[in-house]
Write a protein that holds these residues in place. Structure first.
Motif, PDB file in Angstrom:
ATOM      1  N   ASP A   1       5.790  11.002   2.320  1.00 26.28           N
ATOM      2  CA  ASP A   1       4.562  10.254   2.618  1.00 26.28           C
ATOM      3  C   ASP A   1       4.068  10.479   4.032  1.00 26.28           C
ATOM      4  O   ASP A   1       3.207   9.729   4.511  1.00 26.28           O
ATOM      5  N   ARG A   2       4.561  11.500   4.742  1.00 23.78           N
ATOM      6  CA  ARG A   2       4.165  11.709   6.141  1.00 23.78           C
ATOM      7  C   ARG A   2       2.672  11.996   6.262  1.00 23.78           C
ATOM      8  O   ARG A   2       1.974  11.406   7.080  1.00 23.78           O
ATOM      9  N   ASN A   3       2.160  12.933   5.419  1.00 22.07           N
ATOM     10  CA  ASN A   3       0.732  13.270   5.498  1.00 22.07           C
ATOM     11  C   ASN A   3      -0.145  12.110   5.040  1.00 22.07           C
ATOM     12  O   ASN A   3      -1.300  11.987   5.482  1.00 22.07           O
TER      13      ASN A   3
ATOM     14  N   ASN B   1       0.370  13.163  15.127  1.00 22.10           N
ATOM     15  CA  ASN B   1       1.817  13.363  15.011  1.00 22.10           C
ATOM     16  C   ASN B   1       2.597  12.427  15.948  1.00 22.10           C
ATOM     17  O   ASN B   1       3.717  12.015  15.638  1.00 22.10           O
TER      18      ASN B   1
ATOM     19  N   TYR C   1       8.139   6.773  12.260  1.00 22.97           N
ATOM     20  CA  TYR C   1       9.361   7.159  11.555  1.00 22.97           C
ATOM     21  C   TYR C   1      10.610   6.887  12.402  1.00 22.97           C
ATOM     22  O   TYR C   1      11.690   6.657  11.868  1.00 22.97           O
TER      23      TYR C   1
ATOM     24  N   ASN D   1       5.385  10.120  14.328  1.00 18.60           N
ATOM     25  CA  ASN D   1       6.771  10.335  14.758  1.00 18.60           C
ATOM     26  C   ASN D   1       7.394   9.042  15.278  1.00 18.60           C
ATOM     27  O   ASN D   1       8.557   8.723  14.981  1.00 18.60           O
TER      28      ASN D   1
ATOM     29  N   PHE E   1       9.982   7.319   2.962  1.00 18.06           N
ATOM     30  CA  PHE E   1      10.231   8.702   2.548  1.00 18.06           C
ATOM     31  C   PHE E   1       9.457   9.666   3.440  1.00 18.06           C
ATOM     32  O   PHE E   1       8.343   9.383   3.884  1.00 18.06           O
ATOM     33  N   ARG E   2      10.054  10.864   3.669  1.00 14.86           N
ATOM     34  CA  ARG E   2       9.379  11.911   4.443  1.00 14.86           C
ATOM     35  C   ARG E   2       8.213  12.529   3.679  1.00 14.86           C
ATOM     36  O   ARG E   2       7.351  13.173   4.269  1.00 14.86           O
TER      37      ARG E   2
ATOM     38  N   GLY F   1      12.135   4.807   9.931  1.00 18.41           N
ATOM     39  CA  GLY F   1      12.420   5.994   9.115  1.00 18.41           C
ATOM     40  C   GLY F   1      13.478   5.794   8.050  1.00 18.41           C
ATOM     41  O   GLY F   1      13.535   6.554   7.074  1.00 18.41           O
TER      42      GLY F   1
ATOM     43  N   ASP G   1      -0.514  19.288   3.007  1.00 19.19           N
ATOM     44  CA  ASP G   1       0.782  19.893   2.670  1.00 19.19           C
ATOM     45  C   ASP G   1       0.661  21.397   2.482  1.00 19.19           C
ATOM     46  O   ASP G   1       1.580  22.158   2.833  1.00 19.19           O
TER      47      ASP G   1
END
Length: 648
Positions: free
Chosen positions: A79-81, A61, A68, A65, A76-77, A72, A15
């Motif tokens: 938790d992307r990493n 990615n 999501y 992607n 939640f966004r 999606g 992040d």
């Protein structure tokens, strides 16, 4: 080693990383300085995972992607990493970690999120379609298949065991605690019982007056239209009488009748015209030509003339070779050709008879197939009844098995609820440890920020000094005027170097030589054109001669077609064909007889339910249409083959 803290630490560093402002190497070095308090194994895991996630960011990615895009709405966004780190461990570190260590890492995280991500990532359909297609845009398809798709597919079977364990953990955590509740006991209302009401008196039905009858004039047509029709008819008769009187009465001032002499002349003229007519002529002018020759001239281009001339030249050479062979003693093939023609006609007649015989045999085999099909349907009905009985027995056993499994599942849920009560003390100790770690990390981050601010200030002052020096160099004036001498060279010390005046002279000489070459080419093209025109005139004379010969050959081919039509009529009179037609009629009568017997049997059988009966009738109608269509197609194919053989 706390895997959850390590994975969250890597996600936090991802992040903080800014790709457009920071370098990967410097960022990893700064991260290593911040992790000096941790053990060497933890530092190595965090740095390697962080570096790998940044280096393979494009591949990771793609997976995140697509994940999501499918899920999606429920993820939640933030938790992307976290999903990026798990995806990197599954792609590049699964062979090194092993399934046991990887399972521990996954189980230390949120079970619901990991179950949803791993079930998406290790799905064979997703790997081989969406993910492989997007990875092939980044790397070569062979490299993607060899390095990532094949290894991940080999782990899919083992990942199903891990997903089952996560499902069980999710079920254990989702069982709510239920407190015993007292059921309400209903009581009857203490109400006074009402007295029975008396029956109401019946209402008096009023008597209606008798209605008046419908007048007779209502259903009777009026007289006015009849009166009008009679008047019209009378007026029409009066008009016809007046017209006849006017035509019968002659004018008094002139006599319109012709004299006898005039009438005789008119009768003689009529007789002459009738004598010229020839209605009883026995010979007609003949039927019109089937192939009309086009007398209009056709203009041919050069390519068509040369192509047709070359064809006629080849035919002429073949004819000359044949004449040379005859002059050298070769035999005349006219008798052989006559014999060959007779044999071909005989073979054609036999082939036509054979085709008709095959067609009739096909019809016979079709009738036999219909009878055999009825027998097969009867056998299939018997088998279907046996299959239904076996299916009912299996369904009964399956219901008993399901009841037993539900009883075992209730016992397992009760055991899980009892073990969930001892997890509250562990959660309180974990909260204290987390608070202590947060305090230590905040102190270290303040020191790093102050150090980074000093370095940024020094870098900014150095850049400002460099900009000031560049602007001072730009303000110095430059002399840009230069004089050119056309007779001097540029001074590059090359063998092909020349001055501007020499270059102009050489270009003038090149233009003169090109003009001479152009004149020679024009003269040569004019001579070739004259030669080609002469050649085309000769070819046109040759083509006209050959076309006359082709018209004579066409007349001969028409005579041959007439002979073939006579042969075709003779085929239908063959004895074998007539015998096969009789057998075909017998088979059709037998099938029709069986069909009528089957219909009578169905009427006497017990009436089935309405739905079953309608479905069977529809099925029979469809089968009859299907067999009729097959029969029609078979006849068309045989007829087509028969016509092709006749035309050949």
């Amino acid at each position: 080693m706390n895997y959850k803290e390590l994975v969250n630490e890597v996600a936090r560093f991802l992040d903080e990383f800014q790709e457009d402002k920071q370098c990967i190497d410097s960022f990893t070095e700064d991260t290593a300085k911040n992790l000096q308090t941790r053990s060497s194994a933890d530092q190595k895991f965090i740095i390697n995972t962080l570096y790998g996630c940044i280096m393979h960011k494009k591949l990771l990615n793609v997976v995140v992607n697509i994940f999501y895009l499918h899920h999606g709405k429920n993820i939640f966004r933030v938790d992307r990493n976290l999903f990026t780190v798990v995806c990197y461990l599954a792609m590049f570190c699964l062979d090194d970690l092993g399934l046991e260590h990887f399972s521990r890492i996954i189980k230390s995280l949120d079970n619901a999120k990991m179950h949803k991500f791993l079930s998406f990532f290790f799905n064979v359909n997703n790997l081989t379609t969406h993910i492989q297609k997007e990875w092939s845009h980044i790397y070569d398809a062979a490299i993607v298949d060899e390095n990532w798709i094949t290894p991940l597919l080999s782990w899919c079977s083992e990942m199903e065991m891990l997903l089952d364990q996560l499902t069980i953990k999710m079920g254990m955590g989702s069982v709510p605690k239920r407190s015993p509740r007292k059921n309400t006991e209903p009581k009857e209302f203490d109400l006074t019982k009402p007295k029975a009401r008396p029956l109401p008196a019946p209402e008096v039905i009023p008597q209606q007056d008798k209605p008046k009858p419908v007048p007779a004039s209502t259903h009777r047509s009026p007289k006015e239209p009849e009166i009008l029709d009679d008047l019209r008819q009378m007026n029409r008769l009066k008009a016809f009488q007046t017209l006849n009187e006017a035509n019968s009465q002659q004018f008094r001032c002139a006599n319109p009748q012709k004299s006898e002499k005039t009438q005789n002349i008119i009768s003689e003229i009529i007789k002459k015209r009738e004598a010229e007519l020839k209605f009883d002529k026995t010979y007609t002018s003949g039927s019109p030509a089937t192939q009309k020759t086009n007398s209009l001239p056709v203009r041919l281009n050069t390519t068509a003339i040369l192509r047709e001339g070359a064809l006629y030249n080849r035919q002429l050479e073949g004819e000359l070779q044949r004449l040379e062979q005859l002059s050298q003693g070769a035999s005349e093939p006219s008798s052989f050709l006559q014999w060959q023609k007779e044999m071909k006609e005989k073979d054609l007649q036999e082939e036509l008879a054979e085709l008709e015989r095959r067609r009739l045999e096909g019809r016979i085999s079709y009738e036999e197939a219909v009878l055999a099909r009825e027998r097969v349907l009867k056998h299939n009905r018997y088998k279907a009844q046996e299959t239904k009985e076996e299916t009912a027995e299996l369904m009964r056993k399956y219901a008993e098995k399901r009841l037993k499994e539900e009883k075992e599942m209730r016992e397992l849920v009760q055991q899980v609820a009892d073990g969930h009560k001892s997890s509250k003390a562990a959660k309180a100790r974990l909260q204290e440890i987390k608070q202590r770690i947060v305090k230590e990390v905040s102190e270290q981050s303040r020191e790093l920020l102050s150090q980074a601010l000093e370095e940024a200030q020094a870098e900014l002052s150095r850049k400002m000094e460099l900009i000031r020096q560049i602007r001072a160099f730009e303000l110095v004036p430059m002399v840009r005027q230069k004089f050119i001498d056309e007779t001097e060279t540029a001074g590059h010390d090359l063998l092909c170097e020349m001055s501007l005046a020499e270059l102009r002279e050489r270009l003038a000489l090149l233009r003169e030589s090109e003009q001479c070459d152009l004149e020679d080419r024009r003269q040569r093209i004019f001579q070739e054109k004259q030669f080609k025109e002469q050649l085309l005139l000769e070819q046109l004379d040759n083509i006209a001669l050959r076309r006359n010969l082709a018209e004579q050959a066409a007349l001969r081919s028409q005579q041959e077609k007439k002979m073939r039509s006579e042969l075709r009529e003779a085929v239908f009179k063959d004895k074998r064909v007539l015998a096969l037609q009789k057998t075909l009629e017998q088979k059709q009568q037998e099938r029709q007889k069986r069909k009528t017997e089957k219909n009578t049997v169905k009427k006497n059988e017990q009436v089935l339910p309405l739905t079953l009966k309608t479905s069977l009738n529809k099925k029979q109608v469809l089968e009859e249409h299907h067999w009729q269509e097959l029969e029609r197609n078979l006849e068309q194919q045989i007829h087509g083959a028969f016509q092709q053989s006749v035309y050949k």
